[in-house]
Design a protein around this motif. Structure first.
Motif, PDB file in Angstrom:
ATOM      1  N   ILE A 116       2.051  67.964 -33.126  1.00  0.00           N
ATOM      2  CA  ILE A 116       3.012  69.058 -33.113  1.00  0.00           C
ATOM      3  C   ILE A 116       4.434  68.581 -33.415  1.00  0.00           C
ATOM      4  O   ILE A 116       5.201  69.278 -34.072  1.00  0.00           O
ATOM      5  CB  ILE A 116       2.948  69.833 -31.770  1.00  0.00           C
ATOM      6  CG1 ILE A 116       3.763  71.134 -31.852  1.00  0.00           C
ATOM      7  CG2 ILE A 116       3.364  68.952 -30.614  1.00  0.00           C
ATOM      8  CD1 ILE A 116       3.577  72.053 -30.661  1.00  0.00           C
ATOM      9  N   GLU A 117       4.775  67.387 -32.970  1.00  0.00           N
ATOM     10  CA  GLU A 117       6.125  66.875 -33.215  1.00  0.00           C
ATOM     11  C   GLU A 117       6.356  66.596 -34.696  1.00  0.00           C
ATOM     12  O   GLU A 117       7.412  66.904 -35.243  1.00  0.00           O
ATOM     13  CB  GLU A 117       6.366  65.627 -32.371  1.00  0.00           C
ATOM     14  CG  GLU A 117       6.411  65.949 -30.888  1.00  0.00           C
ATOM     15  CD  GLU A 117       6.379  64.719 -30.014  1.00  0.00           C
ATOM     16  OE1 GLU A 117       6.379  63.587 -30.537  1.00  0.00           O
ATOM     17  OE2 GLU A 117       6.337  64.897 -28.789  1.00  0.00           O
ATOM     18  N   SER A 150       8.675  68.679 -39.968  1.00  0.00           N
ATOM     19  CA  SER A 150       8.470  69.159 -41.338  1.00  0.00           C
ATOM     20  C   SER A 150       9.220  70.452 -41.608  1.00  0.00           C
ATOM     21  O   SER A 150       9.574  70.736 -42.744  1.00  0.00           O
ATOM     22  CB  SER A 150       6.988  69.413 -41.621  1.00  0.00           C
ATOM     23  OG  SER A 150       6.254  68.258 -41.496  1.00  0.00           O
ATOM     24  N   PHE A 151       9.444  71.227 -40.557  1.00  0.00           N
ATOM     25  CA  PHE A 151      10.038  72.537 -40.734  1.00  0.00           C
ATOM     26  C   PHE A 151      11.491  72.627 -40.270  1.00  0.00           C
ATOM     27  O   PHE A 151      12.120  73.660 -40.441  1.00  0.00           O
ATOM     28  CB  PHE A 151       9.208  73.603 -39.993  1.00  0.00           C
ATOM     29  CG  PHE A 151       7.839  73.769 -40.576  1.00  0.00           C
ATOM     30  CD1 PHE A 151       7.667  74.399 -41.796  1.00  0.00           C
ATOM     31  CD2 PHE A 151       6.716  73.276 -39.926  1.00  0.00           C
ATOM     32  CE1 PHE A 151       6.411  74.551 -42.352  1.00  0.00           C
ATOM     33  CE2 PHE A 151       5.455  73.424 -40.467  1.00  0.00           C
ATOM     34  CZ  PHE A 151       5.301  74.066 -41.686  1.00  0.00           C
ATOM     35  N   THR A 153      12.763  67.375 -29.866  1.00  0.00           N
ATOM     36  CA  THR A 153      12.284  68.621 -29.299  1.00  0.00           C
ATOM     37  C   THR A 153      11.119  68.302 -28.375  1.00  0.00           C
ATOM     38  O   THR A 153      10.243  67.522 -28.722  1.00  0.00           O
ATOM     39  CB  THR A 153      11.797  69.586 -30.404  1.00  0.00           C
ATOM     40  OG1 THR A 153      12.866  69.808 -31.321  1.00  0.00           O
ATOM     41  CG2 THR A 153      11.359  70.905 -29.821  1.00  0.00           C
ATOM     42  N   LEU A 154      11.139  68.915 -27.209  1.00  0.00           N
ATOM     43  CA  LEU A 154      10.046  68.723 -26.263  1.00  0.00           C
ATOM     44  C   LEU A 154       9.139  69.942 -26.310  1.00  0.00           C
ATOM     45  O   LEU A 154       9.604  71.073 -26.404  1.00  0.00           O
ATOM     46  CB  LEU A 154      10.597  68.538 -24.850  1.00  0.00           C
ATOM     47  CG  LEU A 154      11.437  67.287 -24.629  1.00  0.00           C
ATOM     48  CD1 LEU A 154      12.024  67.283 -23.230  1.00  0.00           C
ATOM     49  CD2 LEU A 154      10.598  66.036 -24.840  1.00  0.00           C
ATOM     50  N   PHE A 155       7.849  69.688 -26.234  1.00  0.00           N
ATOM     51  CA  PHE A 155       6.873  70.759 -26.247  1.00  0.00           C
ATOM     52  C   PHE A 155       6.086  70.730 -24.950  1.00  0.00           C
ATOM     53  O   PHE A 155       5.742  69.658 -24.452  1.00  0.00           O
ATOM     54  CB  PHE A 155       5.922  70.603 -27.437  1.00  0.00           C
ATOM     55  CG  PHE A 155       6.614  70.727 -28.763  1.00  0.00           C
ATOM     56  CD1 PHE A 155       6.902  71.971 -29.283  1.00  0.00           C
ATOM     57  CD2 PHE A 155       6.992  69.598 -29.466  1.00  0.00           C
ATOM     58  CE1 PHE A 155       7.556  72.096 -30.496  1.00  0.00           C
ATOM     59  CE2 PHE A 155       7.641  69.710 -30.673  1.00  0.00           C
ATOM     60  CZ  PHE A 155       7.929  70.963 -31.195  1.00  0.00           C
ATOM     61  N   TYR A 209      -0.927  74.766 -30.498  1.00  0.00           N
ATOM     62  CA  TYR A 209      -0.775  74.212 -31.841  1.00  0.00           C
ATOM     63  C   TYR A 209      -2.085  73.558 -32.291  1.00  0.00           C
ATOM     64  O   TYR A 209      -2.565  73.802 -33.400  1.00  0.00           O
ATOM     65  CB  TYR A 209       0.372  73.192 -31.889  1.00  0.00           C
ATOM     66  CG  TYR A 209       0.398  72.416 -33.182  1.00  0.00           C
ATOM     67  CD1 TYR A 209       0.923  72.988 -34.333  1.00  0.00           C
ATOM     68  CD2 TYR A 209      -0.137  71.132 -33.266  1.00  0.00           C
ATOM     69  CE1 TYR A 209       0.923  72.303 -35.535  1.00  0.00           C
ATOM     70  CE2 TYR A 209      -0.142  70.439 -34.462  1.00  0.00           C
ATOM     71  CZ  TYR A 209       0.388  71.028 -35.589  1.00  0.00           C
ATOM     72  OH  TYR A 209       0.377  70.345 -36.785  1.00  0.00           O
ATOM     73  N   ASN A 210      -2.655  72.718 -31.433  1.00  0.00           N
ATOM     74  CA  ASN A 210      -3.903  72.035 -31.780  1.00  0.00           C
ATOM     75  C   ASN A 210      -5.033  73.027 -32.021  1.00  0.00           C
ATOM     76  O   ASN A 210      -5.827  72.849 -32.944  1.00  0.00           O
ATOM     77  CB  ASN A 210      -4.301  71.039 -30.691  1.00  0.00           C
ATOM     78  CG  ASN A 210      -3.468  69.785 -30.728  1.00  0.00           C
ATOM     79  OD1 ASN A 210      -2.895  69.433 -31.755  1.00  0.00           O
ATOM     80  ND2 ASN A 210      -3.377  69.112 -29.604  1.00  0.00           N
ATOM     81  N   TYR A 211      -5.107  74.076 -31.211  1.00  0.00           N
ATOM     82  CA  TYR A 211      -6.152  75.082 -31.393  1.00  0.00           C
ATOM     83  C   TYR A 211      -6.002  75.762 -32.758  1.00  0.00           C
ATOM     84  O   TYR A 211      -6.970  75.902 -33.499  1.00  0.00           O
ATOM     85  CB  TYR A 211      -6.097  76.119 -30.263  1.00  0.00           C
ATOM     86  CG  TYR A 211      -7.161  77.175 -30.389  1.00  0.00           C
ATOM     87  CD1 TYR A 211      -8.457  76.934 -29.952  1.00  0.00           C
ATOM     88  CD2 TYR A 211      -6.884  78.415 -30.965  1.00  0.00           C
ATOM     89  CE1 TYR A 211      -9.451  77.886 -30.070  1.00  0.00           C
ATOM     90  CE2 TYR A 211      -7.877  79.380 -31.096  1.00  0.00           C
ATOM     91  CZ  TYR A 211      -9.146  79.111 -30.649  1.00  0.00           C
ATOM     92  OH  TYR A 211     -10.132  80.060 -30.785  1.00  0.00           O
TER      93      TYR A 211
END
Length: 184
Positions: free
Chosen positions: A16-17, A22-23, A30-32, A40-42
């Motif tokens: 996710i990081e 990329s965007f 940034t912390l998720f 995100y993984n799903y």
């Protein structure tokens, strides 16, 4: 096909990081939350399965036309790397192997696609797939089953049995598809 190429090269093998970088225009940290990471993984893994299904249908029913219709930029290492990684170490892509449905169906999906690719791809793409498998299973890689054998024989306390079982399952899929022996 540009969106598929972007997904394969920038997102499929990334966490996710890396996707967030990329965007974003700035490079701040940034912390998720664990929930955001799981969501995100799903989503990413759903797209990966859909991509594999797309290529399975395409190669299963229209193998000669598939190679002509799908641009050469797609038949490259990122696609093959994603598929081989889904076979030997799906958790690194973000698949939740605690989910029984994923545990049962993902190996079938990857094995079927690998078999179709071996049978249907022209020589150049087939050679690229075989070289990707060889790189993935090379002696010093994390996916080298032989490097884990001493750990198994001495009963190492920190041995990750789930990861090892997934790796063995991946080797079985590659063997069934005819990709394991050429890679070793």
């Amino acid at each position: 096909f540009p969106a598929l190429e972007f997904f394969l090269t920038k997102l499929a093998l990334s966490d996710i990081e890396a996707a967030a970088r990329s965007f974003r225009s700035h490079r701040g940290a940034t912390l998720f939350t664990p929930r955001e990471t799981e969501e995100y993984n799903y989503g990413k893994c759903t797209v990966i399965v859909r991509v594999m299904n797309f290529f399975t249908v395409l190669l299963g029913g229209y193998s000669q036309q598939a190679v002509k219709v799908v641009p050469d930029s797609i038949w490259k290492s990122p696609l093959f790397d994603m598929i081989v990684t889904a076979a030997v170490e799906p958790t690194s892509l973000g698949f939740n192997m605690g989910d029984v449905e994923i545990m049962e169906k993902l190996p079938q999906e990857t094995q079927q696609l690998l078999m179709l690719m071996c049978r249907s791809l022209p020589f150049h793409q087939g050679a690229l797939l075989k070289s990707q498998v060889a790189v993935k299973l090379s002696r010093r890689s994390a996916h080298d089953l032989f490097s884990h054998l001493p750990e198994v024989s001495v009963g190492a306390a920190d041995l990750d049995h789930v990861r090892l079982a997934l790796l063995v399952s991946g080797y079985k899929q590659l063997h069934t598809a005819g990709l394991l022996l050429p890679a070793l």
